[in-house]
Scaffold this active site. Structure first.
Site, mmCIF file in Angstrom:
data_model
loop_
_atom_site.group_PDB
_atom_site.id
_atom_site.type_symbol
_atom_site.label_atom_id
_atom_site.label_comp_id
_atom_site.label_asym_id
_atom_site.label_seq_id
_atom_site.Cartn_x
_atom_site.Cartn_y
_atom_site.Cartn_z
ATOM 1 N N ARG A 1 0.812 -1.206 0.000
ATOM 2 C CA ARG A 1 0.000 0.000 0.000
ATOM 3 C C ARG A 1 0.850 1.262 0.000
ATOM 4 N NH1 ARG A 1 -1.248 2.796 4.429
ATOM 5 N NH2 ARG A 1 -3.450 2.921 3.863
ATOM 6 N N LEU A 2 0.228 2.357 -0.396
ATOM 7 C CA LEU A 2 0.810 3.693 -0.293
ATOM 8 C C LEU A 2 -0.128 4.543 0.552
ATOM 9 C CD1 LEU A 2 1.961 4.379 -3.984
ATOM 10 C CD2 LEU A 2 3.471 4.228 -1.999
ATOM 11 N N ASP A 3 0.430 5.387 1.412
ATOM 12 C CA ASP A 3 -0.406 6.259 2.236
ATOM 13 C C ASP A 3 -1.246 7.185 1.358
ATOM 14 O OD1 ASP A 3 0.623 5.145 4.514
ATOM 15 O OD2 ASP A 3 2.042 6.773 4.908
ATOM 16 N N LYS A 4 -2.319 7.707 1.926
ATOM 17 C CA LYS A 4 -3.218 8.592 1.189
ATOM 18 C C LYS A 4 -2.481 9.802 0.614
ATOM 19 C CE LYS A 4 -7.421 11.366 1.795
ATOM 20 N NZ LYS A 4 -8.490 11.787 2.742
ATOM 21 N N ALA B 1 0.626 9.932 -0.264
ATOM 22 C CA ALA B 1 1.739 9.524 -1.142
ATOM 23 C C ALA B 1 1.189 9.201 -2.519
ATOM 24 C CB ALA B 1 2.466 8.322 -0.554
#
Length: 238
Positions: free
Chosen positions: A101-104, A106
């Protein structure tokens, strides 16, 4: 279809990873021929498998998409509180799940696939698969900072020391970072431990797959050669 353990079957169908499949089975959300399966149950030709009432079928082929996740999109499949999720931007006839996942806040490369086994192999830290990022920070990037980052950082809140990595200056406030593991908010935590704050974060490569010419919100299906290499590098076979 060859006889296959139930958790492996669910992963092979792209439902989830084997670990998550075990959880679904333990929660009795998975039925085989309308019955709660006994531990270690295998699936045979003709068995009907359902998850939360939905029948699951084997995937016809492995699909892998390269997706440029924009800032503001939440990495989740269902979240009533998220303003925008991946499925709002990626419309595909096959159910896909993201790997890593990637943070919101990012952006960058996210690989989506219908093969839970591939997701599990790509995310397994012990496999040391490279992920490359461009990181912009609030202070000037110094050589001492790069050396400290590359040696590994002790993260007190997680009680772990990050694995040695590659850090290279791009310009005054931006550096390139290549990691082979993925703790929660790892880059932000590493920078904070060195007295820096991340202003922007962009993932540009996962293993040998790069963003290329993709623009935010765009995606493309990987060709057979790239898919075969992903499987090979993950120790899997198509």
């Amino acid at each position: 279809m060859e006889q296959m353990r139930l958790n492996k079957y669910l992963a092979h169908c792209g439902v989830c990873s084997r670990r998550d499949a075990d959880k679904l089975i333990a929660e009795e959300k998975v039925l085989v021929n309308g019955q709660v399966p006994e531990p270690g149950r295998c699936v045979n030709e003709g068995d009907i498998v359902t998850v939360s009432g939905k029948q699951i079928r084997q995937m016809d082929r492995a699909v892998v998409l390269a997706f440029y996740k924009p800032v503001g999109v939440t990495c989740t499949e269902k979240d009533a509180h998220a303003e925008k999720i991946i499925s709002d931007l990626v419309e595909y006839p096959v159910r896909l799940t993201y790997a890593g996942r990637l943070d919101k806040d990012a952006e960058g490369l996210l690989l989506l696939t219908n093969d839970g086994n591939l997701i599990q192999a790509m995310m397994r830290g012990a496999n040391c698969h490279e992920k490359e990022y461009l990181v912009r920070v609030n202070r000037e990037v110094t050589q001492d900072f790069l050396v400290e980052m590359s040696r590994g950082i002790y993260l007190k809140e997680l009680n772990v020391t990050t694995r040695a990595c590659k850090a290279e200056k791009v310009n005054r406030f931006t550096f390139r970072l290549i990691l082979t593991q993925g703790y929660n908010r790892q880059i932000k935590r590493m920078c904070a431990a060195c007295g820096y704050r991340v202003r922007s974060l962009k993932r540009i490569r996962v293993m040998h797959i790069t963003l290329g010419r993709l623009k935010p919100g765009e995606y493309c299906e990987l060709g057979q050669e790239d898919v075969e290499r992903l499987y090979r590098d993950c120790g899997l076979t198509l």
